[in-house]
Write a protein that holds these residues in place. Sequence first.
Motif, PDB file in Angstrom:
ATOM      1  N   LYS A 189       0.905  -1.285   0.131  1.00  0.00           N
ATOM      2  CA  LYS A 189       0.079  -0.040   0.002  1.00  0.00           C
ATOM      3  C   LYS A 189       0.821   1.030  -0.212  1.00  0.00           C
ATOM      4  CE  LYS A 189      -4.013  -2.090   2.152  1.00  0.00           C
ATOM      5  NZ  LYS A 189      -4.673  -2.361   3.529  1.00  0.00           N
ATOM      6  N   TYR A 190       1.983   1.159   0.662  1.00  0.00           N
ATOM      7  CA  TYR A 190       2.831   2.319   0.675  1.00  0.00           C
ATOM      8  C   TYR A 190       3.554   2.567  -0.574  1.00  0.00           C
ATOM      9  CZ  TYR A 190       7.302   4.795   1.172  1.00  0.00           C
ATOM     10  OH  TYR A 190       8.243   5.776   1.316  1.00  0.00           O
ATOM     11  N   ALA A 191       3.961   1.548  -1.359  1.00  0.00           N
ATOM     12  CA  ALA A 191       4.652   1.586  -2.305  1.00  0.00           C
ATOM     13  C   ALA A 191       3.828   1.942  -3.470  1.00  0.00           C
ATOM     14  CB  ALA A 191       5.342   0.113  -2.851  1.00  0.00           C
ATOM     15  N   ASP A 192       2.465   1.698  -3.492  1.00  0.00           N
ATOM     16  CA  ASP A 192       1.388   2.191  -4.352  1.00  0.00           C
ATOM     17  C   ASP A 192       0.891   3.482  -4.063  1.00  0.00           C
ATOM     18  OD1 ASP A 192       1.710  -0.302  -5.617  1.00  0.00           O
ATOM     19  OD2 ASP A 192      -0.142  -1.217  -4.528  1.00  0.00           O
ATOM     20  N   GLY A 193       1.272   4.107  -3.118  1.00  0.00           N
ATOM     21  CA  GLY A 193       1.074   5.542  -2.705  1.00  0.00           C
ATOM     22  C   GLY A 193      -0.481   5.528  -1.885  1.00  0.00           C
ATOM     23  N   LYS A 194      -0.770   4.532  -1.472  1.00  0.00           N
ATOM     24  CA  LYS A 194      -2.146   4.568  -1.031  1.00  0.00           C
ATOM     25  C   LYS A 194      -2.053   4.897   0.662  1.00  0.00           C
ATOM     26  CE  LYS A 194      -4.125   1.187  -3.990  1.00  0.00           C
ATOM     27  NZ  LYS A 194      -4.598  -0.223  -4.141  1.00  0.00           N
ATOM     28  N   ILE A 195      -0.888   4.832   1.015  1.00  0.00           N
ATOM     29  CA  ILE A 195      -0.609   5.157   2.700  1.00  0.00           C
ATOM     30  C   ILE A 195       0.669   5.761   2.517  1.00  0.00           C
ATOM     31  CG2 ILE A 195      -2.140   3.631   3.867  1.00  0.00           C
ATOM     32  CD1 ILE A 195       0.372   1.799   4.550  1.00  0.00           C
ATOM     33  N   GLU A 196       1.175   6.574   3.710  1.00  0.00           N
ATOM     34  CA  GLU A 196       2.562   6.844   3.908  1.00  0.00           C
ATOM     35  C   GLU A 196       3.214   6.081   4.883  1.00  0.00           C
ATOM     36  OE1 GLU A 196       3.776   9.558   2.290  1.00  0.00           O
ATOM     37  OE2 GLU A 196       1.803   9.795   1.273  1.00  0.00           O
ATOM     38  N   ALA A 197       4.741   6.184   4.704  1.00  0.00           N
ATOM     39  CA  ALA A 197       5.357   5.573   5.510  1.00  0.00           C
ATOM     40  C   ALA A 197       5.268   5.485   7.133  1.00  0.00           C
ATOM     41  CB  ALA A 197       6.840   5.973   5.413  1.00  0.00           C
ATOM     42  N   GLU A 198       4.596   6.756   7.540  1.00  0.00           N
ATOM     43  CA  GLU A 198       4.334   6.940   9.118  1.00  0.00           C
ATOM     44  C   GLU A 198       3.077   5.713   9.431  1.00  0.00           C
ATOM     45  OE1 GLU A 198       6.504  10.472   7.667  1.00  0.00           O
ATOM     46  OE2 GLU A 198       4.494   9.427   6.868  1.00  0.00           O
ATOM     47  N   GLU A 199       2.353   5.682   8.287  1.00  0.00           N
ATOM     48  CA  GLU A 199       1.235   4.900   8.562  1.00  0.00           C
ATOM     49  C   GLU A 199       1.550   3.353   8.600  1.00  0.00           C
ATOM     50  OE1 GLU A 199      -2.930   3.612   8.950  1.00  0.00           O
ATOM     51  OE2 GLU A 199      -1.870   5.434   8.961  1.00  0.00           O
ATOM     52  N   VAL A 200       2.639   2.903   7.899  1.00  0.00           N
ATOM     53  CA  VAL A 200       3.058   1.582   7.941  1.00  0.00           C
ATOM     54  C   VAL A 200       3.825   1.446   9.297  1.00  0.00           C
ATOM     55  CG1 VAL A 200       5.044   0.053   6.930  1.00  0.00           C
ATOM     56  CG2 VAL A 200       3.695   1.540   5.419  1.00  0.00           C
ATOM     57  N   VAL A 201       4.456   2.442   9.897  1.00  0.00           N
ATOM     58  CA  VAL A 201       5.232   2.325  11.037  1.00  0.00           C
ATOM     59  C   VAL A 201       4.114   2.270  12.219  1.00  0.00           C
ATOM     60  CG1 VAL A 201       6.738   3.527  12.947  1.00  0.00           C
ATOM     61  CG2 VAL A 201       7.227   3.599  10.612  1.00  0.00           C
ATOM     62  N   GLU A 202       2.952   2.889  12.109  1.00  0.00           N
ATOM     63  CA  GLU A 202       1.814   2.959  13.285  1.00  0.00           C
ATOM     64  C   GLU A 202       1.098   1.644  13.016  1.00  0.00           C
ATOM     65  OE1 GLU A 202      -2.411   5.149  13.739  1.00  0.00           O
ATOM     66  OE2 GLU A 202      -0.631   6.542  12.970  1.00  0.00           O
ATOM     67  N   ARG A 203       0.685   1.008  11.867  1.00  0.00           N
ATOM     68  CA  ARG A 203       0.245  -0.097  11.876  1.00  0.00           C
ATOM     69  C   ARG A 203       1.051  -1.367  12.614  1.00  0.00           C
ATOM     70  NH1 ARG A 203      -3.061  -0.504   6.090  1.00  0.00           N
ATOM     71  NH2 ARG A 203      -4.413   1.291   6.384  1.00  0.00           N
ATOM     72  N   THR A 204       2.474  -1.094  12.220  1.00  0.00           N
ATOM     73  CA  THR A 204       3.367  -2.112  12.397  1.00  0.00           C
ATOM     74  C   THR A 204       3.398  -2.474  13.998  1.00  0.00           C
ATOM     75  OG1 THR A 204       4.556  -2.153  10.558  1.00  0.00           O
ATOM     76  CG2 THR A 204       5.802  -3.091  12.231  1.00  0.00           C
ATOM     77  N   ARG A 205       3.655  -0.930  14.451  1.00  0.00           N
ATOM     78  CA  ARG A 205       3.704  -1.022  16.021  1.00  0.00           C
ATOM     79  C   ARG A 205       2.434  -1.454  16.655  1.00  0.00           C
ATOM     80  NH1 ARG A 205       7.591   2.170  18.347  1.00  0.00           N
ATOM     81  NH2 ARG A 205       6.327   2.748  19.915  1.00  0.00           N
ATOM     82  N   LYS A 206       1.212  -1.181  16.408  1.00  0.00           N
ATOM     83  CA  LYS A 206       0.073  -1.571  16.923  1.00  0.00           C
ATOM     84  C   LYS A 206      -0.136  -3.145  16.756  1.00  0.00           C
ATOM     85  CE  LYS A 206      -3.266   2.416  16.064  1.00  0.00           C
ATOM     86  NZ  LYS A 206      -4.325   2.873  15.237  1.00  0.00           N
ATOM     87  N   ARG A 207       0.285  -3.642  15.494  1.00  0.00           N
ATOM     88  CA  ARG A 207       0.219  -5.116  15.501  1.00  0.00           C
ATOM     89  C   ARG A 207       1.203  -5.707  16.623  1.00  0.00           C
ATOM     90  NH1 ARG A 207       2.237  -5.158  10.264  1.00  0.00           N
ATOM     91  NH2 ARG A 207       0.256  -4.468   9.722  1.00  0.00           N
ATOM     92  N   TYR A 208       2.311  -5.103  17.164  1.00  0.00           N
ATOM     93  CA  TYR A 208       3.016  -5.932  18.153  1.00  0.00           C
ATOM     94  C   TYR A 208       2.900  -5.449  19.385  1.00  0.00           C
ATOM     95  CZ  TYR A 208       5.047  -8.242  14.126  1.00  0.00           C
ATOM     96  OH  TYR A 208       5.163  -8.855  13.061  1.00  0.00           O
ATOM     97  N   GLY A 209       1.741  -4.564  19.482  1.00  0.00           N
ATOM     98  CA  GLY A 209       1.423  -3.775  20.833  1.00  0.00           C
ATOM     99  C   GLY A 209       2.588  -2.707  21.341  1.00  0.00           C
ATOM    100  N   LEU A 210       2.975  -2.062  20.417  1.00  0.00           N
ATOM    101  CA  LEU A 210       4.009  -1.019  20.717  1.00  0.00           C
ATOM    102  C   LEU A 210       3.420   0.277  20.451  1.00  0.00           C
ATOM    103  CD1 LEU A 210       7.074  -2.501  18.951  1.00  0.00           C
ATOM    104  CD2 LEU A 210       6.567  -2.788  21.622  1.00  0.00           C
ATOM    105  N   ALA A 211       2.154   0.344  20.141  1.00  0.00           N
ATOM    106  CA  ALA A 211       1.671   1.845  20.166  1.00  0.00           C
ATOM    107  C   ALA A 211       1.201   2.486  21.388  1.00  0.00           C
ATOM    108  CB  ALA A 211       0.582   1.668  19.020  1.00  0.00           C
TER     109      ALA A 211
END
Length: 61
Positions: A39-61
């Motif tokens: 989604k980031y590569a396709d321009g649908k989300i920004e890098a910050e969103e990738v980081v936020e989603r990853t952190r949430k996924r692992y309980g780091l948000a």
Amino acid sequence: MVMKARQQVERREKVADAVHSGRLEGRDPSPQFLADAKKYADGKIEAEEVVERTRKRYGLA
């Protein structure tokens, strides 16, 4: 968000480099991360969103 073709190529290269680097360190990306990275590569989300989603996924948000 409308991206220029060059921006999309650059994002895809960044994603490929990050995935490759992780694999060299013995880490395989999760399917969820790969979906977010696409989604980031396709321009649908920004890098910050990738980081936020990853952190949430692992309980780091």
